[in-house]
Motif scaffolding. Structure first.
Motif, mmCIF file in Angstrom:
data_model
loop_
_atom_site.group_PDB
_atom_site.id
_atom_site.type_symbol
_atom_site.label_atom_id
_atom_site.label_comp_id
_atom_site.label_asym_id
_atom_site.label_seq_id
_atom_site.Cartn_x
_atom_site.Cartn_y
_atom_site.Cartn_z
ATOM 1 N N PHE A 15 0.829 -1.204 0.000
ATOM 2 C CA PHE A 15 0.000 0.000 0.000
ATOM 3 C C PHE A 15 0.868 1.261 0.000
ATOM 4 N N SER A 16 1.931 1.248 0.765
ATOM 5 C CA SER A 16 2.824 2.411 0.834
ATOM 6 C C SER A 16 3.484 2.674 -0.508
ATOM 7 N N PHE A 17 3.935 1.614 -1.161
ATOM 8 C CA PHE A 17 4.573 1.769 -2.472
ATOM 9 C C PHE A 17 3.590 2.347 -3.482
ATOM 10 N N PHE A 18 2.356 1.814 -3.515
ATOM 11 C CA PHE A 18 1.355 2.295 -4.458
ATOM 12 C C PHE A 18 1.074 3.782 -4.246
ATOM 13 N N GLY A 19 0.919 4.180 -2.977
ATOM 14 C CA GLY A 19 0.595 5.571 -2.678
ATOM 15 C C GLY A 19 1.719 6.531 -3.018
ATOM 16 N N VAL A 20 2.935 6.186 -2.625
ATOM 17 C CA VAL A 20 4.082 7.063 -2.878
ATOM 18 C C VAL A 20 4.373 7.164 -4.372
ATOM 19 N N PHE A 21 4.288 6.042 -5.077
ATOM 20 C CA PHE A 21 4.546 6.052 -6.511
ATOM 21 C C PHE A 21 3.526 6.925 -7.243
ATOM 22 N N THR A 22 2.258 6.783 -6.867
ATOM 23 C CA THR A 22 1.198 7.561 -7.512
ATOM 24 C C THR A 22 1.398 9.055 -7.305
ATOM 25 N N ALA A 23 1.642 9.457 -6.066
ATOM 26 C CA ALA A 23 1.823 10.878 -5.767
ATOM 27 C C ALA A 23 3.108 11.408 -6.398
ATOM 28 N N GLY A 24 4.152 10.602 -6.398
ATOM 29 C CA GLY A 24 5.442 11.044 -6.916
ATOM 30 C C GLY A 24 5.445 11.308 -8.404
ATOM 31 N N THR A 25 4.733 10.478 -9.167
ATOM 32 C CA THR A 25 4.729 10.658 -10.629
ATOM 33 C C THR A 25 4.036 11.949 -11.048
ATOM 34 N N THR A 26 3.241 12.519 -10.142
ATOM 35 C CA THR A 26 2.534 13.770 -10.466
ATOM 36 C C THR A 26 3.509 14.888 -10.825
ATOM 37 N N LEU A 27 4.724 14.823 -10.334
ATOM 38 C CA LEU A 27 5.723 15.850 -10.644
ATOM 39 C C LEU A 27 5.995 15.960 -12.145
ATOM 40 N N LEU A 28 5.756 14.872 -12.877
ATOM 41 C CA LEU A 28 6.013 14.888 -14.320
ATOM 42 C C LEU A 28 5.132 15.893 -15.058
ATOM 43 N N ILE A 29 3.954 16.175 -14.515
ATOM 44 C CA ILE A 29 3.040 17.086 -15.195
ATOM 45 C C ILE A 29 3.619 18.496 -15.287
ATOM 46 N N LEU A 30 4.583 18.797 -14.426
ATOM 47 C CA LEU A 30 5.226 20.109 -14.467
ATOM 48 C C LEU A 30 6.017 20.317 -15.757
ATOM 49 N N PHE A 31 6.403 19.216 -16.407
ATOM 50 C CA PHE A 31 7.219 19.290 -17.616
ATOM 51 C C PHE A 31 6.392 19.169 -18.892
ATOM 52 N N TRP A 32 5.055 19.217 -18.756
ATOM 53 C CA TRP A 32 4.194 19.109 -19.930
ATOM 54 C C TRP A 32 4.335 20.374 -20.779
ATOM 55 N N PRO A 33 4.577 20.226 -22.091
ATOM 56 C CA PRO A 33 4.790 21.411 -22.942
ATOM 57 C C PRO A 33 3.484 22.151 -23.216
ATOM 58 N N LYS A 34 3.603 23.378 -23.718
ATOM 59 C CA LYS A 34 2.426 24.140 -24.107
ATOM 60 C C LYS A 34 1.830 23.542 -25.378
ATOM 61 N N PRO A 35 0.532 23.209 -25.371
ATOM 62 C CA PRO A 35 -0.093 22.588 -26.551
ATOM 63 C C PRO A 35 0.046 23.422 -27.814
ATOM 64 N N GLU A 36 -0.025 24.773 -27.673
ATOM 65 C CA GLU A 36 0.059 25.638 -28.846
ATOM 66 C C GLU A 36 1.399 25.491 -29.558
ATOM 67 N N VAL A 37 2.466 25.336 -28.770
ATOM 68 C CA VAL A 37 3.799 25.186 -29.348
ATOM 69 C C VAL A 37 3.914 23.865 -30.097
ATOM 70 N N VAL A 38 3.409 22.793 -29.485
ATOM 71 C CA VAL A 38 3.477 21.470 -30.113
ATOM 72 C C VAL A 38 2.659 21.457 -31.395
ATOM 73 N N ARG A 39 1.454 22.010 -31.352
ATOM 74 C CA ARG A 39 0.583 22.017 -32.529
ATOM 75 C C ARG A 39 1.222 22.800 -33.676
ATOM 76 N N ALA A 40 1.829 23.936 -33.343
ATOM 77 C CA ALA A 40 2.467 24.753 -34.384
ATOM 78 C C ALA A 40 3.591 23.987 -35.073
ATOM 79 N N LYS A 41 4.392 23.275 -34.284
ATOM 80 C CA LYS A 41 5.504 22.512 -34.860
ATOM 81 C C LYS A 41 5.009 21.364 -35.731
ATOM 82 N N MET A 42 3.932 20.698 -35.297
ATOM 83 C CA MET A 42 3.407 19.576 -36.075
ATOM 84 C C MET A 42 2.694 20.051 -37.334
ATOM 85 N N GLU A 43 2.051 21.207 -37.266
ATOM 86 C CA GLU A 43 1.396 21.758 -38.453
ATOM 87 C C GLU A 43 2.422 22.166 -39.505
ATOM 88 N N GLN A 44 3.609 22.539 -39.041
ATOM 89 C CA GLN A 44 4.689 22.847 -39.983
ATOM 90 C C GLN A 44 5.127 21.605 -40.760
#
Length: 545
Positions: free
Chosen positions: A511-540
């Protein structure tokens, strides 16, 4: 009298005649508001000249057609959820008849997830190659057939094999439905539509235990073609209904116009947009005020080799970062929510069967049952197999489903106000904390409440889907969503089997591993790029959204 004057008489003024043109002009200048976008245009004789696809899509409005799409996709999501987690109630009821051990239970509950995982890439390819609707419709009917067949299983291996095949078919719609639902709405309403559609997933956690409560405790049986049918087998039949209803609705609904525009060209997309307009405005397709859609370079896959070339874009910048983050986060969501949920009915049943007068934690109750079973085996004591399920399990599970429904509804209300990433992070951190606490609280009611809150992490999958669907081009969207949910289901299978291997001896650590792993991975969302930038590059690169 001139044509213009005739039209002016019909619509009341020349200003009314030009409303549609003003709408398109305002959209192109970015000055239109929501009221303008939802106006009902009734132009009959004059058509607009060539306009962009997104502008033409917004002219269709938002109404009955979108509501039907939402209901249909909701039924499909309800079917996917019921097919994947329904076995959590069956394994307890069928324990004696099929001689299921803890290992067998983990294998059977994971079988559908393994089927989804093993075929997700194939369905993603076919969804982008043949179309969203064309893939989902036959697969849903076939999955119902395999599901009914699994109810006639006479041993654990037959049951596991048929649940695997069911999962293979369910995989076709498990993620493709998000691409279809998102593509049937304009960009401003896409996230909310996905969130509201996902509310139907929560209904499965109310309907399943409700059906189980009505059917499984029964002591009746009947013969069908020489085969004795008992309640848990009928229970499997009952959860196939939403999928068949969804398939019937898909017979009426068209293919995604965004997919048609991207893969076949504007000529194929225009009739679908006209049909959407007619349904939303109680009009006729001929009155759709757009004559032609701006031509776009049609994305041709060039067969399997061409499809692989397109798919390779997922593993190169700027999409690579999006793939790594979204797939890792979906793994964490499913590992906790689905992996743990598959064991919740069994855990609750153990808690309700506990005869101890002292306050024990969930892990202590599970360990006591394991020790008692070990003692019986060591002493060669013949023990009568009991597979009765306490009705309290169903009541608690229905309450759990109600909490999920409220959570999904709250997501639908607040996702546009709070922000997708903020809402996702708050839910996952809170659920991770509740998971750890649930294993250590020495009070049954509090532990159950914490367990329910921990399982609300599954609601965050809809938020993640809404975040991810914006950055992937149309020709890659089904593949991206299918692989993301494939990794998610891998997390569910890993979580289910990991708990099956560790609950008896290392419960608190698990249970401890499941909880810590779940909460810890949330930090990755901080590195999510701006959708507008990604869309512009792919449209190119010549890809459309």
């Amino acid at each position: 009298m001139s044509d213009t004057e005739d039209n002016a008489n019909e619509f009341g003024s020349t200003e009314r005649l030009n409303e549609v043109k003003s709408f398109i002009t305002a959209k192109s200048n970015g000055t239109s508001d929501t009221n303008t976008e939802t106006q009902r245009f009734t132009v009959d004789s004059e058509k607009l000249n060539e306009v962009a696809f997104e502008d033409a899509f917004k002219v269709t409005g938002h109404g009955k057609f979108n509501h039907l799409v939402l209901l249909t996709c909701g039924l499909i999501l309800l079917n996917v959820s019921m097919e994947t987690v329904g076995m959590s109630y069956v394994i307890t009821a069928a324990e004696c008849e099929l001689r299921l051990t803890s290992h067998h239970k983990g294998m059977v509950t994971a079988a559908a997830f393994i089927g989804i995982i093993s075929t997700s890439f194939l369905w993603g390819y076919l969804g982008d190659k043949r179309g969203r609707r064309a893939v989902m419709l036959p697969a849903m009917v076939t999955s119902a057939a395999f599901s009914v067949a699994s109810s006639f299983s006479t041993n654990v291996w037959m049951l596991a094999a048929l649940r695997f095949l069911t999962g293979c078919m369910v995989s076709a719609s498990s993620a493709t439905v998000y691409a279809y639902l998102g593509e049937m709405h304009c960009n401003t309403k896409r996230a909310a539509a996905i969130a509201w559609g996902s509310v139907f997933i929560s209904f499965s956690f109310i309907i399943l235990p409700g059906l189980a409560w009505l059917i499984i405790p029964g002591k009746w049986s009947f013969d069908l073609f020489g085969f004795t049918v008992v309640p848990w087998r009928v229970f499997i039949w009952s959860w196939c209904a939403p999928g068949l209803l969804g398939a019937m609705a898909l017979l009426w609904l068209p293919e995604s116009p965004r997919y048609l525009f991207s893969s076949c060209g504007p000529e194929k997309a225009l009739p679908v947009l006209a049909r959407m307009y007619a349904c939303n405005h109680n009009s006729r397709s001929e009155k759709f005020p757009v004559e032609k859609i701006t031509s776009a370079e049609v994305t041709k896959s060039g067969g399997f080799v061409g499809a692989i070339k397109n798919i390779s874009l997922l593993f190169r910048p700027p999409l690579l970062r999006c793939v790594i983050i979204s797939h890792t986060l979906m793994f964490a969501i499913f590992m906790l929510s689905s992996g743990l949920y598959l064991w919740v009915p069994d855990i609750l049943n153990n808690m309700l069967h506990s005869t101890s007068n002292s306050s024990l934690t969930i892990c202590q109750i599970i360990h006591e049952k394991f020790q008692a079973a070990s003692n019986h085996t060591t002493l060669n004591v013949t023990q009568v197999c009991r597979s009765d399920v306490r009705t309290g399990v169903f009541a608690i599970s229905m309450g759990m489903g109600a909490v999920f429904a409220v959570t999904y509804l709250a997501i639908g209300v607040f996702i546009s106000k709070v922000g997708r990433k903020t809402l996702y992070s708050c839910i996952m951190v809170a659920c991770g904390f509740c998971t750890v606490c649930a294993a250590f609280v020495p009070q049954g009611g509090a532990a159950t409440a914490l367990l329910v809150l921990a399982l609300c992490s599954g609601c965050a999958a809809s938020i993640l889907a809404a975040i991810a669907v914006d950055v992937f081009p149309t020709c890659l969207r089904a593949m991206a969503m299918c692989t993301m949910y494939m990794i998610g289901r891998t997390g569910a299978a890993v979580g289910s089997n990991l708990l099956g291997a560790t609950l008896n001896m290392h419960c608190q650590l698990a249970f401890s591993f499941f909880g810590v792993f779940t909460a810890g991975t949330t930090l990755l969302i901080l590195f999510w790029p701006k959708p507008e930038v990604v869309r512009a590059k792919m449209e190119q690169k010549g890809l459309t959204y």
